[in-house]
Design an enzyme around this catalytic site. Structure first.
Site, short mmCIF file in Angstrom:
data_model
loop_
_atom_site.label_atom_id
_atom_site.label_comp_id
_atom_site.label_asym_id
_atom_site.label_seq_id
_atom_site.Cartn_x
_atom_site.Cartn_y
_atom_site.Cartn_z
N ASP A 92 1.36 -0.59 -0.39
CA ASP A 92 0.00 -0.16 -0.34
C ASP A 92 1.01 1.71 0.10
O ASP A 92 2.07 1.11 -0.04
CB ASP A 92 -1.10 -0.24 1.05
CG ASP A 92 -0.20 0.08 2.48
OD1 ASP A 92 0.88 0.39 2.70
OD2 ASP A 92 -0.85 -0.04 3.54
N ASP A 135 -8.04 -7.88 0.53
CA ASP A 135 -7.65 -8.02 1.93
C ASP A 135 -7.02 -7.14 3.01
O ASP A 135 -8.65 -6.32 2.77
CB ASP A 135 -5.38 -7.12 1.74
CG ASP A 135 -5.40 -6.02 2.17
OD1 ASP A 135 -5.51 -5.41 3.12
OD2 ASP A 135 -6.65 -5.19 0.99
#
Length: 375
Positions: free
Chosen positions: A92, A271
């Site tokens: 991320d 996720d």
């Protein structure tokens, strides 16, 4: 990175596909265990490979930037070289930390200024230096820097926030295209669709992202306080616009029911910290529902944790796991984490199989209600 769309369900938007990266292939739909600091909490990589069957894991740019730091990561050859995980990695951008660390950060056009949660030192994330950081980490899939507004944001704030995210995305893409991978293999950049719970903003965001022609696209800013049905509605709005020939990643979601509902609406990648975080607190996810292993009802239950699960789930009994939690043994956290991750990977694997067989919706309807019950 390439994406092959292998089959689309006749009765829904559910898809089965294959993502190919320099570090291996990923069969979708897929769940990606979260490895915030370069490790999945309490789980060895060998267990991730053999028991969980993980095909890709996540790393967190914010945490890895602060510790171990970019100098160590670069000298190690990136995160793959540092932690020894030879399969694909996604990072991320630190954008969610921008959202979650509201007390110690300041947003401005240049980027996000924040104070380290470790030592209070001051740092700034810009679209440019986040791209540089993710190059150094060496993830196969890099996420663009964005702001994740709270789920209950008013329209004016959501619109302002989306504008900032879109300008940051343009800068991310420019920096990404100006730089090269550092370790001899290709990397892909995924933009993130924001827009809170407002349909027009989500549509504008999805169009802006789709026009970039990226290798894949992400949907962010959901499961942050909005009602579940609104989340599903936003997924539908966005997936009407995002290209069908590219993978779609729903960030930070969620429960087994959330995942199946999102798969039905055309999402490919997921996720969430829930499998490991809830596991460390004694909650197990199963097809029969959730089990609190601290409850006395498991004290004399000598049946396997899951007869149809991996070796760990078949070897250890519910009574033994209950004992470990009561005794505060660290092994309890490890067993529960492995179980939950293996279940999540089994869930998306079963979803993929039923998509390929053409009976996904029927199968999903047969299991989804039970998944949310407490056993």
């Amino acid at each position: 990175m390439t994406f092959e769309l292998q089959h689309t369900d006749n009765a829904s938007d559910a898809r089965a596909g294959k993502i190919s990266t320099a570090h291996g292939t990923i069969e979708t739909p897929i769940f990606m265990p979260v490895g915030t600091c370069g490790s999945v909490k309490g789980v060895h990589f060998e267990e991730l490979r053999q028991q969980v069957k993980a095909q890709i894991i996540l790393g967190n740019t914010y945490h890895l930037y602060l510790r171990p730091g970019l100098d160590i990561l670069r000298k190690a050859g990136g995160l793959h070289g540092f932690n020894g995980w030879e399969r694909p990695i996604l990072t991320d951008s630190g954008g969610f930390q921008v959202f979650s660390l509201t007390g110690i950060r300041k947003l401005r056009e240049e980027g996000c200024e924040f104070r380290s949660h470790i030592d209070g030192s001051k740092h700034i994330f810009t679209p440019e230096n986040v791209m540089d950081t993710e190059r150094i980490i060496g993830a196969d899939i890099m996420m663009a820097l964005d702001e994740c507004p709270p789920g209950q944001s008013d329209y004016a704030y959501a619109k302002k926030s989306l504008g900032l995210t879109q300008r940051w995305l343009d800068r991310c893409i420019k920096r990404f295209e100006e730089t090269e991978p550092l370790y001899g293999y290709g990397q892909s950049l995924f933009p993130i669709v924001q827009g809170c719970t407002y349909k027009d903003l989500r549509r504008d965001a999805a169009k802006h992202v789709a026009d970039k022609g990226a290798d894949g696209n992400a949907i962010g800013g959901l499961a942050v306080g909005e009602p579940t049905e609104v989340m599903y509605e936003m997924i539908e709005v966005v997936n009407e616009i995002l290209p069908k020939d590219k993978p779609r990643y729903l960030m930070g979601v969620g429960t087994p029911q959330n995942i199946l509902e999102a798969i039905e609406r055309g999402v490919d990648m997921f996720d969430c910290v829930m499998p490991t975080r809830n596991g460390r607190n004694g909650m197990l996810f199963t097809y029969q529902g959730t089990m609190n292993m601290r409850n006395k009802k498991w004290e004399y239950d000598f049946t396997p944790i899951d007869e149809n699960g991996c070796d760990v789930e078949r070897i250890y009994t519910k009574a033994y796991l209950h004992h470990l939690f009561k005794a505060q043994e660290l092994l309890a956290l490890q067993i529960a984490s492995i179980h939950n991750l293996a279940f999540y990977l089994r869930l998306v694997g079963d979803a993929r199989r039923h998509i390929m067989q053409g009976d996904f919706v029927e199968w999903k309807r047969s299991v989804i209600e039970q998944l949310g019950k407490r056993v």
